[in-house]
Design an enzyme around this catalytic site. Sequence first.
Site, PDB file in Angstrom:
ATOM      1  N   SER A   8       0.837  -1.205   0.000  1.00 45.78           N
ATOM      2  CA  SER A   8       0.000   0.000   0.000  1.00 45.78           C
ATOM      3  C   SER A   8       0.866   1.246   0.000  1.00 45.78           C
ATOM      4  O   SER A   8       1.619   1.504   0.938  1.00 45.78           O
ATOM      5  CB  SER A   8      -0.906   0.022   1.230  1.00 45.78           C
ATOM      6  OG  SER A   8      -1.450   1.325   1.372  1.00 45.78           O
ATOM      7  N   HIS A  33      -1.314  -1.381  -4.199  1.00 41.40           N
ATOM      8  CA  HIS A  33      -2.562  -1.002  -3.533  1.00 41.40           C
ATOM      9  C   HIS A  33      -2.621   0.514  -3.350  1.00 41.40           C
ATOM     10  O   HIS A  33      -1.728   1.116  -2.742  1.00 41.40           O
ATOM     11  CB  HIS A  33      -2.610  -1.712  -2.181  1.00 41.40           C
ATOM     12  CG  HIS A  33      -3.908  -1.584  -1.452  1.00 41.40           C
ATOM     13  ND1 HIS A  33      -4.991  -2.406  -1.673  1.00 41.40           N
ATOM     14  CD2 HIS A  33      -4.300  -0.723  -0.472  1.00 41.40           C
ATOM     15  CE1 HIS A  33      -5.978  -2.071  -0.871  1.00 41.40           C
ATOM     16  NE2 HIS A  33      -5.588  -1.042  -0.128  1.00 41.40           N
ATOM     17  N   ASP A  35      -4.932   3.663  -1.900  1.00 46.10           N
ATOM     18  CA  ASP A  35      -6.023   3.974  -0.974  1.00 46.10           C
ATOM     19  C   ASP A  35      -6.586   5.358  -1.243  1.00 46.10           C
ATOM     20  O   ASP A  35      -5.900   6.363  -1.024  1.00 46.10           O
ATOM     21  CB  ASP A  35      -5.487   3.907   0.466  1.00 46.10           C
ATOM     22  CG  ASP A  35      -5.182   2.488   0.880  1.00 46.10           C
ATOM     23  OD1 ASP A  35      -6.132   1.681   0.950  1.00 46.10           O
ATOM     24  OD2 ASP A  35      -4.000   2.173   1.120  1.00 46.10           O
ATOM     25  N   MET A  37      -9.273   8.109  -0.180  1.00 44.26           N
ATOM     26  CA  MET A  37     -10.117   8.483   0.979  1.00 44.26           C
ATOM     27  C   MET A  37     -10.717   9.864   0.766  1.00 44.26           C
ATOM     28  O   MET A  37     -10.010  10.774   0.333  1.00 44.26           O
ATOM     29  CB  MET A  37      -9.261   8.514   2.247  1.00 44.26           C
ATOM     30  CG  MET A  37      -8.509   7.227   2.499  1.00 44.26           C
ATOM     31  SD  MET A  37      -7.507   7.387   3.974  1.00 44.26           S
ATOM     32  CE  MET A  37      -6.663   5.815   3.967  1.00 44.26           C
ATOM     33  N   HIS A  66      -8.440   0.863  -3.850  1.00 43.08           N
ATOM     34  CA  HIS A  66      -9.373   0.682  -2.731  1.00 43.08           C
ATOM     35  C   HIS A  66     -10.068   2.010  -2.469  1.00 43.08           C
ATOM     36  O   HIS A  66      -9.463   2.942  -1.944  1.00 43.08           O
ATOM     37  CB  HIS A  66      -8.546   0.209  -1.513  1.00 43.08           C
ATOM     38  CG  HIS A  66      -9.313   0.082  -0.250  1.00 43.08           C
ATOM     39  ND1 HIS A  66      -8.682  -0.039   0.976  1.00 43.08           N
ATOM     40  CD2 HIS A  66     -10.645   0.025   0.014  1.00 43.08           C
ATOM     41  CE1 HIS A  66      -9.591  -0.156   1.930  1.00 43.08           C
ATOM     42  NE2 HIS A  66     -10.790  -0.115   1.373  1.00 43.08           N
ATOM     43  N   MET A  68     -12.311   4.341  -0.512  1.00 40.19           N
ATOM     44  CA  MET A  68     -12.969   4.593   0.765  1.00 40.19           C
ATOM     45  C   MET A  68     -13.710   5.905   0.618  1.00 40.19           C
ATOM     46  O   MET A  68     -13.352   6.928   1.224  1.00 40.19           O
ATOM     47  CB  MET A  68     -11.916   4.645   1.893  1.00 40.19           C
ATOM     48  CG  MET A  68     -11.401   3.266   2.268  1.00 40.19           C
ATOM     49  SD  MET A  68      -9.802   3.329   3.100  1.00 40.19           S
ATOM     50  CE  MET A  68      -8.733   3.346   1.663  1.00 40.19           C
ATOM     51  N   MET A 137     -11.361  -5.932   5.829  1.00 45.64           N
ATOM     52  CA  MET A 137     -10.590  -4.913   6.553  1.00 45.64           C
ATOM     53  C   MET A 137     -10.248  -5.432   7.946  1.00 45.64           C
ATOM     54  O   MET A 137     -11.141  -5.791   8.722  1.00 45.64           O
ATOM     55  CB  MET A 137     -11.395  -3.605   6.682  1.00 45.64           C
ATOM     56  CG  MET A 137     -11.626  -2.868   5.380  1.00 45.64           C
ATOM     57  SD  MET A 137     -10.135  -2.522   4.414  1.00 45.64           S
ATOM     58  CE  MET A 137      -9.185  -1.532   5.574  1.00 45.64           C
ATOM     59  N   GLY A 142      -8.880   4.170   7.074  1.00 43.41           N
ATOM     60  CA  GLY A 142      -8.616   5.597   7.219  1.00 43.41           C
ATOM     61  C   GLY A 142      -7.148   5.928   7.441  1.00 43.41           C
ATOM     62  O   GLY A 142      -6.701   6.996   7.050  1.00 43.41           O
ATOM     63  N   PHE A 143      -6.428   5.008   8.056  1.00 47.71           N
ATOM     64  CA  PHE A 143      -5.036   5.305   8.396  1.00 47.71           C
ATOM     65  C   PHE A 143      -4.155   4.070   8.252  1.00 47.71           C
ATOM     66  O   PHE A 143      -4.615   2.951   8.481  1.00 47.71           O
ATOM     67  CB  PHE A 143      -4.945   5.808   9.842  1.00 47.71           C
ATOM     68  CG  PHE A 143      -5.829   6.997  10.103  1.00 47.71           C
ATOM     69  CD1 PHE A 143      -5.383   8.284   9.819  1.00 47.71           C
ATOM     70  CD2 PHE A 143      -7.121   6.827  10.589  1.00 47.71           C
ATOM     71  CE1 PHE A 143      -6.209   9.386  10.021  1.00 47.71           C
ATOM     72  CE2 PHE A 143      -7.957   7.924  10.796  1.00 47.71           C
ATOM     73  CZ  PHE A 143      -7.503   9.208  10.511  1.00 47.71           C
ATOM     74  N   GLY A 144      -2.901   4.308   7.916  1.00 49.37           N
ATOM     75  CA  GLY A 144      -1.918   3.237   7.947  1.00 49.37           C
ATOM     76  C   GLY A 144      -1.387   3.076   9.360  1.00 49.37           C
ATOM     77  O   GLY A 144      -1.633   3.922  10.232  1.00 49.37           O
ATOM     78  N   GLY A 145      -0.685   1.990   9.597  1.00 51.42           N
ATOM     79  CA  GLY A 145       0.028   1.811  10.863  1.00 51.42           C
ATOM     80  C   GLY A 145      -0.828   1.460  12.062  1.00 51.42           C
ATOM     81  O   GLY A 145      -0.373   1.589  13.200  1.00 51.42           O
ATOM     82  N   ASP A 175      -6.587  -6.338   4.526  1.00 47.83           N
ATOM     83  CA  ASP A 175      -5.961  -5.013   4.540  1.00 47.83           C
ATOM     84  C   ASP A 175      -5.960  -4.437   5.954  1.00 47.83           C
ATOM     85  O   ASP A 175      -7.029  -4.213   6.530  1.00 47.83           O
ATOM     86  CB  ASP A 175      -6.774  -4.115   3.592  1.00 47.83           C
ATOM     87  CG  ASP A 175      -6.173  -2.738   3.398  1.00 47.83           C
ATOM     88  OD1 ASP A 175      -5.093  -2.461   3.950  1.00 47.83           O
ATOM     89  OD2 ASP A 175      -6.802  -1.931   2.676  1.00 47.83           O
ATOM     90  N   GLY A 176      -4.757  -4.178   6.480  1.00 51.96           N
ATOM     91  CA  GLY A 176      -4.634  -3.491   7.763  1.00 51.96           C
ATOM     92  C   GLY A 176      -3.856  -4.279   8.799  1.00 51.96           C
ATOM     93  O   GLY A 176      -4.215  -5.408   9.123  1.00 51.96           O
ATOM     94  N   GLY A 177      -2.753  -3.691   9.255  1.00 57.79           N
ATOM     95  CA  GLY A 177      -1.981  -4.327  10.325  1.00 57.79           C
ATOM     96  C   GLY A 177      -1.311  -5.624   9.919  1.00 57.79           C
ATOM     97  O   GLY A 177      -1.026  -6.469  10.772  1.00 57.79           O
ATOM     98  N   GLY A 197       1.176  -1.892   4.193  1.00 60.42           N
ATOM     99  CA  GLY A 197       1.661  -0.529   4.007  1.00 60.42           C
ATOM    100  C   GLY A 197       2.888  -0.265   4.844  1.00 60.42           C
ATOM    101  O   GLY A 197       4.034  -0.363   4.383  1.00 60.42           O
ATOM    102  N   SER A 198       2.675   0.046   6.137  1.00 56.26           N
ATOM    103  CA  SER A 198       3.808   0.427   6.981  1.00 56.26           C
ATOM    104  C   SER A 198       4.820  -0.707   7.125  1.00 56.26           C
ATOM    105  O   SER A 198       6.024  -0.447   7.165  1.00 56.26           O
ATOM    106  CB  SER A 198       3.311   0.893   8.352  1.00 56.26           C
ATOM    107  OG  SER A 198       2.379  -0.013   8.875  1.00 56.26           O
TER     108      SER A 198
END
Length: 218
Positions: A8, A33, A35, A37, A66, A68, A137, A142-145, A175-177, A197-198
């Site tokens: 991402s 990916h 994002d 928003m 993606h 959002m 999800m 809304g946010f990375g990390g 997607d996420g974490g 992402g992160s």
Amino acid sequence: MSTIVSPSLLSADFLNLGKDVSMVNESQADWIHLDIMDGVFVPNISYGLPIVSQIKKTATKPLDVHLMIIQPERYVEAFQKAGADILTVHLEASTHLHRTIQQIKACGMKAGVALNPHTPVNQLEDIIRDIDVVLVMSVNPGFGGQSFIPNALEKVKKVKSLITATGSQCLIEVDGGVNLETGQQLVSAGADALVAGSFVFKSDDPVATIQNLKELKA
Ligand code: DX5
Ligand code: ZN
């Protein structure tokens, strides 16, 4: 099949985006990916169509976009023109989801549906045969990390059962974490594709990190 990896760009260096896209090009990543928003569907604003078009000029991997945003049907054609290959909309954001999916496919893109952490998997029952990707999800978008929400593992298993029961061909993306630990748990639960992402962009060696995610096996 090895795990599909979709880094991402939300965690990329926006002042050197070209460099990060080249890194993804040279890596074992399968998709990129992106994002999008709108500050309404999610409490953040990222980037939009002009950036996607620029990335398309240099990316050698399919763009996994993606959305959002509320009422994503308004922008299906615009994202196709900007270069999206896979276009994912949120189930919670599109009142006439079936029509939106048909619109995406009519534009020649693969169609994805994303589920927020609170949205039950059974809401996919009447759409699962029409889509190419389910995006589970594992954080609130809304946010990375952010930290991984463990309930995503159960959801992946439920989506897998639904796919088997209906004979759908769609892929499960999460997607996420995502890191190596949560990634392994997700792949064991049935995930086909991982967004990271992160974990990728903050690592010392992003190419090797992508490779490590790619090698995860059920
Ligand atoms: C969150 C986005 C993600 C984000 C993931 O709303 O949909 O794609 O970039 O970031 P990490 O992998 O850092 O959780
Ligand atoms: Zn995303």
